[in-house]
Design a protein around this motif. Structure first.
Motif, short mmCIF file in Angstrom:
data_model
loop_
_atom_site.label_atom_id
_atom_site.label_comp_id
_atom_site.label_asym_id
_atom_site.label_seq_id
_atom_site.Cartn_x
_atom_site.Cartn_y
_atom_site.Cartn_z
N LEU A 139 0.61 -1.16 0.04
CA LEU A 139 -0.16 0.19 -0.04
C LEU A 139 1.06 1.41 -0.16
CD1 LEU A 139 -2.63 -0.95 2.62
CD2 LEU A 139 -2.86 -0.97 0.04
N SER A 140 2.22 1.23 -0.28
CA SER A 140 3.05 2.47 -0.33
C SER A 140 2.57 3.17 -1.34
CB SER A 140 4.24 1.84 -0.71
OG SER A 140 5.41 2.89 -0.61
N PRO A 141 2.07 3.31 -2.36
CA PRO A 141 1.50 4.44 -3.05
C PRO A 141 0.51 5.09 -2.58
CG PRO A 141 1.98 2.45 -4.66
CD PRO A 141 2.24 2.07 -3.31
N VAL A 142 -0.39 4.33 -1.92
CA VAL A 142 -1.56 4.85 -1.36
C VAL A 142 -1.26 5.86 0.00
CG1 VAL A 142 -3.63 4.40 0.00
CG2 VAL A 142 -3.29 3.00 -1.86
N VAL A 199 9.71 7.68 3.47
CA VAL A 199 9.75 6.00 3.22
C VAL A 199 9.09 5.59 2.17
CG1 VAL A 199 8.82 4.00 4.52
CG2 VAL A 199 9.87 5.67 5.88
N SER A 200 7.96 6.22 1.73
CA SER A 200 7.42 5.82 0.24
C SER A 200 8.19 5.84 -0.90
CB SER A 200 6.10 6.42 0.02
OG SER A 200 5.35 6.05 -1.09
N ILE A 201 8.82 7.30 -0.79
CA ILE A 201 9.95 7.52 -1.97
C ILE A 201 11.28 6.70 -2.03
CG2 ILE A 201 11.51 9.22 -2.70
CD1 ILE A 201 9.07 11.13 -2.02
N ALA A 202 11.48 6.40 -0.78
CA ALA A 202 12.78 5.42 -0.42
C ALA A 202 12.45 3.79 -1.01
CB ALA A 202 13.15 5.51 0.96
N PHE A 203 11.31 3.57 -0.67
CA PHE A 203 10.75 2.60 -1.20
C PHE A 203 10.79 2.35 -2.49
CE2 PHE A 203 7.28 -0.63 -2.41
CZ PHE A 203 8.09 -1.90 -1.89
N ALA A 204 10.01 3.39 -3.34
CA ALA A 204 9.90 3.22 -4.80
C ALA A 204 11.29 3.42 -5.29
CB ALA A 204 9.24 4.46 -5.06
N ALA A 205 12.23 4.33 -4.88
CA ALA A 205 13.78 4.22 -5.48
C ALA A 205 14.38 3.06 -5.41
CB ALA A 205 14.31 5.55 -4.81
N GLY A 206 14.20 2.42 -4.12
CA GLY A 206 14.92 1.04 -4.09
C GLY A 206 14.30 -0.23 -4.81
N VAL A 207 13.00 -0.04 -5.15
CA VAL A 207 12.44 -0.99 -6.28
C VAL A 207 12.82 -0.69 -7.62
CG1 VAL A 207 10.15 -1.82 -7.36
CG2 VAL A 207 10.35 -1.44 -4.72
N VAL A 208 12.92 0.55 -7.88
CA VAL A 208 13.21 1.07 -9.28
C VAL A 208 14.73 0.69 -9.33
CG1 VAL A 208 13.85 3.05 -10.83
CG2 VAL A 208 11.67 2.82 -9.62
N THR A 209 15.74 0.79 -8.63
CA THR A 209 16.89 0.65 -8.47
C THR A 209 17.25 -1.06 -8.61
OG1 THR A 209 17.43 2.29 -7.15
CG2 THR A 209 19.17 0.39 -7.38
N VAL A 210 16.48 -1.82 -8.04
CA VAL A 210 16.73 -3.33 -8.16
C VAL A 210 16.18 -3.76 -9.35
CG1 VAL A 210 15.52 -5.48 -7.40
CG2 VAL A 210 16.56 -3.97 -5.70
N LEU A 211 15.13 -3.16 -9.91
CA LEU A 211 14.44 -3.72 -11.31
C LEU A 211 15.25 -3.29 -12.40
CD1 LEU A 211 10.90 -3.08 -10.66
CD2 LEU A 211 12.07 -5.33 -10.63
N ASN A 212 15.95 -2.25 -12.27
CA ASN A 212 16.91 -1.77 -13.48
C ASN A 212 18.08 -2.56 -13.31
OD1 ASN A 212 15.08 0.05 -14.75
ND2 ASN A 212 15.83 1.74 -13.29
N ASN A 213 18.52 -3.29 -12.23
CA ASN A 213 19.86 -4.20 -12.20
C ASN A 213 19.50 -5.25 -12.68
OD1 ASN A 213 22.18 -5.11 -11.80
ND2 ASN A 213 22.17 -4.51 -9.50
N ASP A 214 19.92 -5.67 -14.01
CA ASP A 214 19.74 -7.01 -14.71
C ASP A 214 20.35 -8.05 -13.82
OD1 ASP A 214 18.63 -5.95 -16.77
OD2 ASP A 214 20.41 -5.60 -17.98
N SER A 215 21.30 -7.93 -13.16
CA SER A 215 22.01 -9.15 -12.36
C SER A 215 21.15 -9.44 -11.05
CB SER A 215 23.15 -8.77 -11.84
OG SER A 215 23.28 -7.85 -11.08
#
Length: 155
Positions: free
Chosen positions: A68-71, A114-130
């Protein structure tokens, strides 16, 4: 000066009266103390401040529930706006709620961060192919460990 003197002054001044003593009411030749009562309305807490606290709390809880982080981000922004409105309202006479508004602002701000940090973490992980490949390998490994057939006991 035409009125009676009050407070400190010369003791022998006939116009001097003690605070709370009315020289117009005399009993046995002495002025009588008159109690003055001021009737005031109780202070009200700002509705915006109360809503800021409620929305800020909901935003923080939503952010802690990761899905529910976007909410929580949206609620945090709403809580931030309500907190500012509540702080402004608390400046007026007869309206309280400064602390409530500040608590709402703090919770809303934390939810946003916290929501922005979580979103940044998800984006960082998804952009890392390994990292994505490692996640896929873990999912495949867990899928392989699942039993092929499940026996359900009959009562």
């Amino acid at each position: 000066m035409s009125g009676p003197l009050t407070g400190p002054g010369r003791e022998d001044d006939p116009r001097r009266v003690e605070p709370g003593v009315d020289d117009r009411r005399v009993v046995d030749g002495r002025p009588v103390a008159v109690e003055e009562r001021v009737v005031t309305k109780p202070a009200r807490t700002s509705a915006a401040a109360a809503f800021a606290l409620a929305v800020g709390t909901a935003a923080f809880v939503c952010v802690l529930i990761v899905i529910l982080s976007p909410v929580g981000l949206v609620l945090g922004i709403i809580g931030l706006i309500l907190g500012v409105i509540g702080l402004r309202a608390a400046r007026r006479v007869g309206i309280t709620g400064k602390g409530v508004a500040i608590a709402g602002l703090v919770l809303s701000g934390l939810a946003i961060v916290v929501s922005i940090a979580f979103a940044a973490g998800v984006v960082t992980v998804l952009n890392n192919d390994s990292a994505v490949e490692r996640i896929e390998q873990q999912v495949d490994k867990m899928r392989d460990q699942l039993p092929t057939s499940v026996e359900i006991p009959q009562p």
